[in-house]
Design a protein around this motif. Structure first.
Motif, PDB file in Angstrom:
ATOM      1  N   LEU A 109      -3.630  15.729  -4.038  1.00 51.37           N
ATOM      2  CA  LEU A 109      -3.829  14.605  -4.961  1.00 51.37           C
ATOM      3  C   LEU A 109      -4.086  13.276  -4.252  1.00 51.37           C
ATOM      4  N   LYS A 110      -4.223  13.312  -2.938  1.00 50.21           N
ATOM      5  CA  LYS A 110      -4.353  12.073  -2.167  1.00 50.21           C
ATOM      6  C   LYS A 110      -5.548  11.230  -2.620  1.00 50.21           C
ATOM      7  N   GLU A 111      -6.683  11.869  -2.838  1.00 50.15           N
ATOM      8  CA  GLU A 111      -7.875  11.112  -3.251  1.00 50.15           C
ATOM      9  C   GLU A 111      -7.696  10.527  -4.647  1.00 50.15           C
ATOM     10  N   ASN A 112      -7.046  11.270  -5.544  1.00 50.33           N
ATOM     11  CA  ASN A 112      -6.757  10.736  -6.885  1.00 50.33           C
ATOM     12  C   ASN A 112      -5.854   9.518  -6.784  1.00 50.33           C
ATOM     13  N   ALA A 113      -4.842   9.592  -5.913  1.00 50.06           N
ATOM     14  CA  ALA A 113      -3.911   8.481  -5.749  1.00 50.06           C
ATOM     15  C   ALA A 113      -4.616   7.244  -5.213  1.00 50.06           C
ATOM     16  N   LYS A 114      -5.585   7.458  -4.341  1.00 53.20           N
ATOM     17  CA  LYS A 114      -6.332   6.330  -3.767  1.00 53.20           C
ATOM     18  C   LYS A 114      -7.148   5.591  -4.829  1.00 53.20           C
ATOM     19  N   MET A 115      -7.493   6.287  -5.915  1.00 52.27           N
ATOM     20  CA  MET A 115      -8.303   5.683  -6.973  1.00 52.27           C
ATOM     21  C   MET A 115      -7.479   4.809  -7.911  1.00 52.27           C
ATOM     22  N   LEU A 116      -6.150   4.904  -7.807  1.00 53.30           N
ATOM     23  CA  LEU A 116      -5.293   4.058  -8.637  1.00 53.30           C
ATOM     24  C   LEU A 116      -5.360   2.618  -8.144  1.00 53.30           C
ATOM     25  N   ASN A 117      -5.172   1.710  -9.081  1.00 57.31           N
ATOM     26  CA  ASN A 117      -5.248   0.281  -8.736  1.00 57.31           C
ATOM     27  C   ASN A 117      -3.910  -0.164  -8.159  1.00 57.31           C
ATOM     28  N   CYS A 118      -3.716   0.157  -6.886  1.00 54.32           N
ATOM     29  CA  CYS A 118      -2.423  -0.098  -6.261  1.00 54.32           C
ATOM     30  C   CYS A 118      -2.632  -0.326  -4.761  1.00 54.32           C
ATOM     31  N   SER A 119      -2.021  -1.378  -4.248  1.00 53.33           N
ATOM     32  CA  SER A 119      -2.179  -1.703  -2.832  1.00 53.33           C
ATOM     33  C   SER A 119      -1.115  -1.042  -1.958  1.00 53.33           C
ATOM     34  N   ALA A 120      -0.200  -0.303  -2.568  1.00 57.56           N
ATOM     35  CA  ALA A 120       0.883   0.332  -1.814  1.00 57.56           C
ATOM     36  C   ALA A 120       0.337   1.380  -0.842  1.00 57.56           C
ATOM     37  N   GLU A 121       1.064   1.566   0.238  1.00 55.86           N
ATOM     38  CA  GLU A 121       0.686   2.594   1.207  1.00 55.86           C
ATOM     39  C   GLU A 121       0.926   3.968   0.594  1.00 55.86           C
ATOM     40  N   ILE A 122      -0.006   4.872   0.810  1.00 58.89           N
ATOM     41  CA  ILE A 122       0.094   6.228   0.269  1.00 58.89           C
ATOM     42  C   ILE A 122       0.596   7.173   1.354  1.00 58.89           C
ATOM     43  N   LEU A 123       1.692   7.856   1.068  1.00 60.71           N
ATOM     44  CA  LEU A 123       2.272   8.820   1.993  1.00 60.71           C
ATOM     45  C   LEU A 123       2.037  10.231   1.462  1.00 60.71           C
ATOM     46  N   VAL A 124       1.709  11.149   2.362  1.00 60.23           N
ATOM     47  CA  VAL A 124       1.464  12.536   1.970  1.00 60.23           C
ATOM     48  C   VAL A 124       2.740  13.353   2.169  1.00 60.23           C
ATOM     49  N   PHE A 125       3.183  13.994   1.103  1.00 61.99           N
ATOM     50  CA  PHE A 125       4.442  14.742   1.104  1.00 61.99           C
ATOM     51  C   PHE A 125       4.507  15.741   2.249  1.00 61.99           C
ATOM     52  N   GLU A 126       3.424  16.490   2.436  1.00 67.48           N
ATOM     53  CA  GLU A 126       3.430  17.533   3.467  1.00 67.48           C
ATOM     54  C   GLU A 126       3.645  16.968   4.871  1.00 67.48           C
ATOM     55  N   ASP A 127       3.286  15.705   5.057  1.00 75.24           N
ATOM     56  CA  ASP A 127       3.473  15.062   6.366  1.00 75.24           C
ATOM     57  C   ASP A 127       4.898  14.534   6.542  1.00 75.24           C
ATOM     58  N   ILE A 128       5.412  13.860   5.512  1.00 74.60           N
ATOM     59  CA  ILE A 128       6.699  13.179   5.696  1.00 74.60           C
ATOM     60  C   ILE A 128       7.894  14.128   5.718  1.00 74.60           C
ATOM     61  N   ILE A 129       7.735  15.353   5.190  1.00 77.70           N
ATOM     62  CA  ILE A 129       8.862  16.299   5.293  1.00 77.70           C
ATOM     63  C   ILE A 129       8.991  16.859   6.709  1.00 77.70           C
ATOM     64  N   GLU A 130       8.009  16.566   7.557  1.00 77.41           N
ATOM     65  CA  GLU A 130       8.065  17.007   8.946  1.00 77.41           C
ATOM     66  C   GLU A 130       8.701  15.963   9.852  1.00 77.41           C
ATOM     67  N   HIS A 131       9.059  14.808   9.293  1.00 72.97           N
ATOM     68  CA  HIS A 131       9.622  13.732  10.103  1.00 72.97           C
ATOM     69  C   HIS A 131      10.979  14.143  10.680  1.00 72.97           C
ATOM     70  N   GLU A 132      11.244  13.702  11.885  1.00 73.11           N
ATOM     71  CA  GLU A 132      12.532  14.005  12.512  1.00 73.11           C
ATOM     72  C   GLU A 132      13.661  13.275  11.788  1.00 73.11           C
ATOM     73  N   ILE A 133      14.737  13.983  11.521  1.00 73.37           N
ATOM     74  CA  ILE A 133      15.860  13.407  10.775  1.00 73.37           C
ATOM     75  C   ILE A 133      16.695  12.514  11.687  1.00 73.37           C
ATOM     76  N   ASN A 134      16.970  11.313  11.203  1.00 76.91           N
ATOM     77  CA  ASN A 134      17.862  10.401  11.913  1.00 76.91           C
ATOM     78  C   ASN A 134      19.133  10.256  11.073  1.00 76.91           C
ATOM     79  N   SER A 135      20.114  11.092  11.367  1.00 78.56           N
ATOM     80  CA  SER A 135      21.322  11.168  10.548  1.00 78.56           C
ATOM     81  C   SER A 135      22.116   9.871  10.543  1.00 78.56           C
ATOM     82  N   SER A 136      22.159   9.199  11.671  1.00 76.78           N
ATOM     83  CA  SER A 136      22.958   7.961  11.750  1.00 76.78           C
ATOM     84  C   SER A 136      22.345   6.872  10.869  1.00 76.78           C
TER      85      SER A 136
END
Length: 501
Positions: A109-136
């Motif tokens: 849905l990334k391209e659909n999200a880009k078409m919305l009238n919004c200046s917010a940064e778009i994050l892709v779910f499949e990418d951010i679930i791979e981020h290293e966990i910082n428990s502290s």
């Protein structure tokens, strides 16, 4: 004492690590996986230095959405889901109100999200679930969250054509889910069958009762609700024992005689419903085939965190009788006020008002609408105390139970959604050929009726408003008039139009 909903997930992820928490048609998530992926998202969001801000979730319904919700909550922010099938114009109105810092979407849905009238940064779910966990860092964030911080903002229909964002805190959800799980004795042995979309507040019961108790929740495929025999077989196959659906979903099952074809007596334990009136004629069919099930009629607008009254069905009703909405849930107080802002007496009709922990903090970025609905308790002259005026007219019956009668204004409940008819009128008014229009609700036939001052085909009108309002707000009937009736005040005479229904 719990101060945020993430503490529930911390507990269940430890206690039921390998148990399936949520499952949809394509994948399932154990409690350990949900906890891990949510904390990966949280770590990514914390790295971006976003705190106590709205984050939009623009994803198709599925278990990944719940992961996104919890990740946002762990990061100390609050989530707001947007229906991916919503007309872009309406989605853009919501984004204009929220002014989100980030939008979480999927690769699909990334391209659909880009078409919305919004200046917010778009994050892709499949990418951010791979981020290293910082428990502290997550622990540090969690220590700064208090129970009155926002958990989510859900948007309901607005009378001026502008949606209203109902802002709900952790404390309100904790208060509500504690009541649900204690009243219906929910445990890790239970399985929920979710029907409500995640932008509809009925889903809150399914999601957070599951997480708190270590239960399992099945996100039922949408298409099954139009195939009631397959739907009941799905419940039976998955051993789902608890459902919380809008009455229209239950009515399809009873009207099409699915209960005569599938034996659910060893499967279902609880049937809860809310969002619109449940006719006893249809409930009696369910009760005939499944007499040992616990049935409960729950009532409440989004503004009071899902439900503020409950009636656990404990006696027989004729088909023509109204089903009570019951008595206040634990830790909620109901005030039924007459036109003089005094408590009603006997069976006098009044407006249902609510006070207590369950109340929303207001409408996000809309102080005027907040002041109109969340007001000082007129019965308390000594201290500031906010009540929410629901706009619903009720009375007490001889059992001391509340009976819902109607809306006080033009806001209606249709197909499980609270709808301001004014929002439909605003959309219809944009059609060039129409000068005057009015929407009313036909309670007898459960449909939205649109009156217009010209001759136009219903299909044409729907095609013109399809980009402005969702499908559940389309008029079910269009009446063309040569002249729109006008009252002495120069306004459209809704009383005369009501006579034409």
């Amino acid at each position: 004492m719990k101060t945020n909903v993430m503490q529930w997930l911390d507990n269940t992820a430890e206690q039921f690590a390998d148990k399936v928490a949520f499952t949809d048609a394509y994948k399932e998530l154990t409690y350990c996986q949900l906890n891990t992926y949510a904390k990966a998202i949280a770590s990514d969001l914390i790295r971006r230095n976003v705190f106590k801000k709205p984050i939009v979730v623009y994803m198709n319904k599925g278990v990944d959405v719940i992961t996104a919700f919890m990740g946002i909550a762990y990061s100390g922010n609050f989530y707001s889901p947007i229906d991916t099938e919503m007309p872009p114009q309406r989605a853009n109105k919501i984004l204009e109100i929220l002014q989100p810092n980030l939008v979480i979407t999927t690769e699909e849905l990334k391209e659909n999200a880009k078409m919305l009238n919004c200046s917010a940064e778009i994050l892709v779910f499949e990418d951010i679930i791979e981020h290293e966990i910082n428990s502290s860092e997550i622990s540090d964030r969690q220590s700064k969250i208090i129970d009155t911080d926002l958990l989510y903002v859900l948007f309901t229909s607005g009378s001026t054509g502008t949606p209203k964002g109902v802002a709900i805190s952790h404390r309100s959800v904790i208060d509500y889910i504690d009541w649900v799980t204690e009243t219906f004795q929910i445990s890790e042995e239970d399985s929920f069958g979710n029907q409500a979309p995640f932008y509809f507040d009925n889903s809150v019961l399914d999601i957070y009762s599951t997480i708190k108790c270590g239960a399992t929740c099945y996100l039922i495929p949408k298409e099954l609700f139009w195939q009631p025999v397959l739907l009941l077989n799905y419940l039976k196959e998955k051993k789902i024992n608890t459902i919380f659906w809008v009455p229209s979903a239950l009515i399809v099952v009873s009207k099409l005689k699915a209960l005569t074809k599938v034996d659910m007596s060893a499967t279902l334990k609880r049937v809860l419903f809310a969002g619109e009136v449940m006719p006893n004629k249809q409930l009696n069919i369910w009760r005939t085939y499944l007499p040992n099930v616990q049935y409960a009629n729950l009532y409440g607008p989004t503004e009071i965190t899902v439900d503020c009254t409950c009636y656990i069905v404990d006696r027989e009703f004729s088909d023509e009788e109204p089903l009570p909405i019951g008595v206040p849930v634990t830790n909620a107080d109901i005030l039924v006020l007459n036109g003089d802002d005094r408590l009603v007496e006997g069976e006098e009709v009044g407006e249902l008002c609510v006070r207590g922990t369950s109340l929303a903090l207001g409408y996000y970025n809309n102080p005027q609408k907040t002041r109109e609905a969340f007001v000082q308790n007129p019965l308390n002259k000594a201290l500031p105390e906010v009540i929410y005026r629901t706009g619903d007219l009720v009375r007490y019956n001889s059992y001391g139970e509340l009976i819902y009668l109607s809306r006080k204004d033009s806001q209606i409940k249709h197909l499980g959604h609270r709808i301001e008819l004014g929002e439909i009128e605003t959309a219809v008014s944009s059609i060039p050929e129409i000068s005057l229009c009015c929407c009313l609700y036909d309670d007898v036939n459960s449909r939205i009726v649109l009156f217009i001052d010209t001759e136009l085909d219903q299909a044409y009108i729907i095609s013109q408003i399809s980009n402005l309002v969702p499908k559940y707000m389309y008029p079910g009937k269009v009446i063309s008039l040569e002249h729109m009736p006008i009252n002495a005040n120069g306004k459209i005479d809704r009383v005369k139009l009501k006579e034409m229904l």
